[in-house]
Design a protein around this motif. Structure first.
Motif, PDB file in Angstrom:
ATOM      1  N   UNK A  59       0.879  -1.220  -0.040  1.00  0.00           N
ATOM      2  CA  UNK A  59      -0.382  -0.028   0.094  1.00  0.00           C
ATOM      3  C   UNK A  59       1.023   1.215   0.024  1.00  0.00           C
ATOM      4  N   UNK A  60       2.225   0.990   0.395  1.00  0.00           N
ATOM      5  CA  UNK A  60       2.928   2.368   0.508  1.00  0.00           C
ATOM      6  C   UNK A  60       3.889   2.401  -0.848  1.00  0.00           C
ATOM      7  N   UNK A  61       4.252   1.496  -1.283  1.00  0.00           N
ATOM      8  CA  UNK A  61       5.111   1.268  -2.299  1.00  0.00           C
ATOM      9  C   UNK A  61       4.856   0.404  -3.676  1.00  0.00           C
ATOM     10  N   UNK A  62       5.143   1.127  -4.750  1.00  0.00           N
ATOM     11  CA  UNK A  62       5.207   0.250  -5.901  1.00  0.00           C
ATOM     12  C   UNK A  62       6.494   0.111  -6.689  1.00  0.00           C
ATOM     13  N   UNK A  63       7.728  -0.286  -5.689  1.00  0.00           N
ATOM     14  CA  UNK A  63       8.752  -0.586  -6.469  1.00  0.00           C
ATOM     15  C   UNK A  63       9.701   0.421  -6.327  1.00  0.00           C
ATOM     16  N   UNK A  64       9.459   1.859  -6.072  1.00  0.00           N
ATOM     17  CA  UNK A  64      10.534   2.846  -6.247  1.00  0.00           C
ATOM     18  C   UNK A  64       9.835   4.096  -5.484  1.00  0.00           C
ATOM     19  N   UNK A  65       8.884   4.043  -4.695  1.00  0.00           N
ATOM     20  CA  UNK A  65       8.340   5.264  -3.731  1.00  0.00           C
ATOM     21  C   UNK A  65       8.907   5.321  -2.527  1.00  0.00           C
ATOM     22  N   UNK A  66       9.685   4.358  -1.883  1.00  0.00           N
ATOM     23  CA  UNK A  66      10.105   4.388  -0.565  1.00  0.00           C
ATOM     24  C   UNK A  66      11.681   4.349  -0.457  1.00  0.00           C
ATOM     25  N   UNK A  67      11.944   5.086   0.385  1.00  0.00           N
ATOM     26  CA  UNK A  67      13.637   5.145   0.658  1.00  0.00           C
ATOM     27  C   UNK A  67      13.879   5.510   2.062  1.00  0.00           C
ATOM     28  N   UNK A  68      14.969   5.282   2.647  1.00  0.00           N
ATOM     29  CA  UNK A  68      15.443   5.725   3.957  1.00  0.00           C
ATOM     30  C   UNK A  68      15.977   7.274   3.918  1.00  0.00           C
ATOM     31  N   UNK A  69      15.414   7.999   4.772  1.00  0.00           N
ATOM     32  CA  UNK A  69      16.070   9.380   4.548  1.00  0.00           C
ATOM     33  C   UNK A  69      16.576   9.574   6.146  1.00  0.00           C
TER      34      UNK A  69
ATOM     35  N   UNK B 287      10.663   7.313   3.918  1.00  0.00           N
ATOM     36  CA  UNK B 287       9.581   8.268   3.371  1.00  0.00           C
ATOM     37  C   UNK B 287       9.263   7.669   2.169  1.00  0.00           C
ATOM     38  N   UNK B 288       7.799   7.418   1.988  1.00  0.00           N
ATOM     39  CA  UNK B 288       7.530   7.167   0.682  1.00  0.00           C
ATOM     40  C   UNK B 288       6.570   8.149  -0.023  1.00  0.00           C
ATOM     41  N   UNK B 289       7.086   8.619  -1.150  1.00  0.00           N
ATOM     42  CA  UNK B 289       6.316   9.730  -1.889  1.00  0.00           C
ATOM     43  C   UNK B 289       5.661   9.407  -3.306  1.00  0.00           C
ATOM     44  N   UNK B 290       4.991  10.048  -3.983  1.00  0.00           N
ATOM     45  CA  UNK B 290       4.412   9.869  -5.054  1.00  0.00           C
ATOM     46  C   UNK B 290       5.549   9.568  -6.123  1.00  0.00           C
ATOM     47  N   UNK B 291       5.566   8.732  -6.799  1.00  0.00           N
ATOM     48  CA  UNK B 291       6.770   8.376  -7.876  1.00  0.00           C
ATOM     49  C   UNK B 291       8.137   8.520  -7.099  1.00  0.00           C
ATOM     50  N   UNK B 292       8.231   8.404  -6.015  1.00  0.00           N
ATOM     51  CA  UNK B 292       9.628   8.532  -5.336  1.00  0.00           C
ATOM     52  C   UNK B 292      10.095  10.025  -5.451  1.00  0.00           C
ATOM     53  N   UNK B 293       9.498  10.823  -5.815  1.00  0.00           N
ATOM     54  CA  UNK B 293       9.991  12.446  -6.140  1.00  0.00           C
ATOM     55  C   UNK B 293      10.244  12.898  -4.637  1.00  0.00           C
TER      56      UNK B 293
ATOM     57  N   UNK C  84       7.043  15.609  -3.898  1.00  0.00           N
ATOM     58  CA  UNK C  84       5.669  15.332  -4.169  1.00  0.00           C
ATOM     59  C   UNK C  84       5.066  14.862  -2.792  1.00  0.00           C
ATOM     60  N   UNK C  85       3.894  14.428  -2.742  1.00  0.00           N
ATOM     61  CA  UNK C  85       2.951  14.215  -1.442  1.00  0.00           C
ATOM     62  C   UNK C  85       3.542  12.836  -1.059  1.00  0.00           C
ATOM     63  N   UNK C  86       3.331  12.995   0.287  1.00  0.00           N
ATOM     64  CA  UNK C  86       3.479  11.566   1.112  1.00  0.00           C
ATOM     65  C   UNK C  86       2.494  10.563   1.041  1.00  0.00           C
ATOM     66  N   UNK C  87       3.066   9.280   0.724  1.00  0.00           N
ATOM     67  CA  UNK C  87       2.239   8.350   0.620  1.00  0.00           C
ATOM     68  C   UNK C  87       2.107   7.453   2.034  1.00  0.00           C
TER      69      UNK C  87
END
Length: 111
Positions: free
Chosen positions: A42-52, A90-96, A99-102
């Motif tokens: 629900x948070x990630x489609x393969x590239x939206x999330x990363x450690x910050x 942080x998981x954001x739209x398209x990993x940008x 962009x907005x937080x997922x």
């Protein structure tokens, strides 16, 4: 065999092949965090999330603030999850970065 029957068979074979390929290929995949746990689908489609780094997220009275965007995610927001590895993710739209937080994974509160 008649030519129209042969064309129909080829057409059905092509459609069947496409259907099998589409059913066996996932549309989106979640992926693992650097420490080995998996971000929820629900948070990630393969590239939206990363450690910050912890400096990327600040805690304020109104909630967590994403420093790069200024977005405020309130403490009661369903997008907040406890981080299994104690780091911010942080998981954001398209990993940008703009962009907005997922989803936002935060370290557990210490007692």
């Amino acid at each position: 065999m008649r030519p129209e029957n042969l064309r129909l068979r080829r057409y059905i074979l092509a459609l069947s092949t496409l259907a099998l390929i589409s059913l066996s290929t996932p549309l989106a995949l979640s992926h693992d965090a650097p420490k080995g746990w998996t971000y929820p689908f629900a948070c990630c489609s393969g590239y939206d999330c990363r450690e910050v780094p912890k400096q990327a997220i600040s805690e304020r009275p109104q909630g967590y603030v994403i420093e790069g965007t200024g977005e405020v995610v309130t403490y009661q927001d369903a997008r907040i999850h406890e981080s299994p590895d104690g780091q911010y993710h942080w998981c954001s739209v398209a990993g940008a970065n703009d962009s907005k937080t997922i989803c936002l994974f935060v370290p557990p509160k210490s007692y």
